[in-house]
Design a protein around this motif. Sequence first.
Motif, PDB file in Angstrom:
ATOM      1  N   ARG A   1       0.475  -1.404  -0.223  1.00  0.00           N
ATOM      2  CA  ARG A   1      -0.096   0.303   0.048  1.00  0.00           C
ATOM      3  C   ARG A   1       0.386   1.211   0.312  1.00  0.00           C
ATOM      4  NH1 ARG A   1      -0.997   2.530   5.050  1.00  0.00           N
ATOM      5  NH2 ARG A   1       0.652   1.026   6.839  1.00  0.00           N
ATOM      6  N   GLU A   2       2.319   1.040   0.233  1.00  0.00           N
ATOM      7  CA  GLU A   2       3.142   2.135   0.373  1.00  0.00           C
ATOM      8  C   GLU A   2       3.535   2.434  -0.987  1.00  0.00           C
ATOM      9  OE1 GLU A   2       4.975   2.473   5.308  1.00  0.00           O
ATOM     10  OE2 GLU A   2       5.074   0.726   3.478  1.00  0.00           O
ATOM     11  N   TYR A   3       3.386   1.479  -2.302  1.00  0.00           N
ATOM     12  CA  TYR A   3       4.313   1.765  -3.116  1.00  0.00           C
ATOM     13  C   TYR A   3       3.988   2.878  -4.228  1.00  0.00           C
ATOM     14  CZ  TYR A   3       6.172  -2.794  -2.631  1.00  0.00           C
ATOM     15  OH  TYR A   3       7.143  -3.994  -2.382  1.00  0.00           O
ATOM     16  N   ILE A   4       2.677   3.387  -4.426  1.00  0.00           N
ATOM     17  CA  ILE A   4       2.205   5.266  -4.621  1.00  0.00           C
ATOM     18  C   ILE A   4       2.456   5.634  -3.915  1.00  0.00           C
ATOM     19  CG2 ILE A   4       0.535   5.682  -5.902  1.00  0.00           C
ATOM     20  CD1 ILE A   4       1.823   2.885  -7.217  1.00  0.00           C
ATOM     21  N   PRO A   5       2.112   6.209  -3.139  1.00  0.00           N
ATOM     22  CA  PRO A   5       2.560   6.762  -1.797  1.00  0.00           C
ATOM     23  C   PRO A   5       4.260   7.505  -2.191  1.00  0.00           C
ATOM     24  CG  PRO A   5       1.442   6.030  -0.756  1.00  0.00           C
ATOM     25  CD  PRO A   5       1.441   5.164  -2.140  1.00  0.00           C
ATOM     26  N   ALA A   6       4.995   5.990  -1.716  1.00  0.00           N
ATOM     27  CA  ALA A   6       6.889   6.422  -2.006  1.00  0.00           C
ATOM     28  C   ALA A   6       7.089   7.403  -4.053  1.00  0.00           C
ATOM     29  CB  ALA A   6       7.381   4.876  -1.851  1.00  0.00           C
ATOM     30  N   LEU A   7       6.538   6.406  -4.552  1.00  0.00           N
ATOM     31  CA  LEU A   7       6.839   7.169  -5.935  1.00  0.00           C
ATOM     32  C   LEU A   7       6.482   8.817  -5.551  1.00  0.00           C
ATOM     33  CD1 LEU A   7       5.622   4.119  -8.658  1.00  0.00           C
ATOM     34  CD2 LEU A   7       8.008   4.776  -7.396  1.00  0.00           C
TER      35      LEU A   7
END
Length: 432
Positions: free
Chosen positions: A223-229
């Motif tokens: 769930r943190e992949y898109i916020p990370a990008l």
Amino acid sequence: MNGAQRGNTSIVVAHPPSLPDKDNPLLEGLPTVPSLQEAMDMIEEQYLDFDVSGLSEAEIVAYQSKHAIVPNVQFANAFVQVITQVRDSCRSRDLRTFDYRNYTKSCNHFVATFPRPSFRKFPMCFGIAPGAKSRGMIVATPAYTGRSAFADSVQKVLGRDPSIKRVTVGENFVDYPRLPVLRVQWPIDGKLSGFITAFVAAFDLVFDTEYSKVLSSLFFMDREYIPALCSLGNACHLGLLIVERINYENVRTPAAELTWSAIAQFTRSTGIPVLCLPTPGAALTLSTLTGSRSDLTAAGVTEIMRPLSAQANHWKYICAVQFDATLGAIGLGSMPEWLPDSAYTLTLGYPGLLAKVLTYIAQNLLSMNTSGFDQKTFEKYGGRALVLEQPHLDAVRTIRRKGAFKPSTLLRHADWLSFDELAPTHLKPELQ
């Protein structure tokens, strides 16, 4: 006003106030929006101006052929749109405003706490930047028609290296990094994990960081992949994301839908422009993805067309420039009059294939230490240079001569055809 909801709670973020462009740190150094003619001049790379000292003749030929760009009006239109969207994005992401600086601080906090998941908080307003809107652009370009060369030109004009922008805050100042362009290749299998890996690896390469190691950690959640990008893009104040080499074979899997969706969410959440460079066949896979399509085409769809005949002035100019960059570079004089017709018959007007053929011939003439070049030599060695592309070229010739083919046949060659030629592959309603 922009709102984001979670349960009964609503967070409202005001648009940044209008401030003079001339003092906007992210607009500093950006070119103004050009006219079409100015865009043509900016795209066309002056390959003869580059220092080729120390290179062999064969290396010079290969280098010059790759960089001998002959833009057309469609590329110029796309270039104007890119500059327009980059400037509009930087205007809205104004570091002089409190709201955007606060949002940037939130993104930096998220990035800085990667190694400590218990302390990590999602960026404010659930990842939506103040005033953000979708700025996706699709430039659909058939195989061997200049996708990579166009991306090179955009990066050359906007800049390659990161810089530091200083912003006065009260009696103090804050330094912010700014990266003009980040280029990421579409994953081979179309999977989101491959795209995220490529994005973060490209970021690490520019800034000498090690976020790739963090994302492979067991503590990092899906769930943190898109916020990370999104946080990485905002933390470096990215001007433009270019997604390259989007071919039909890599987007026809169900996994690719999630990747399209992630790229769409990136531009929608950050307001950072995204330039996708698919072939027409790859672009058509977006037609069934309503949400992603609306975000990724928000700034328009441009189709790049190959020259349609050997008599087209654009094709003749391509032949002249490529001849000068290859055979002319090894001392063969001026282009023969028969070359445009023969070259079109051999390559069907795909500029990248002409570059490949002339480079191959020039390097063979150098290795044989001969300057003998005629139409027979061109056809003989040109056929050898295109042995791997020949099945596609034969199929495209047949399709264009006979017209009607099954969708499955057209899709096998979807990277080489235009939107009009691929029209029979579109879904149509059926009567019961």
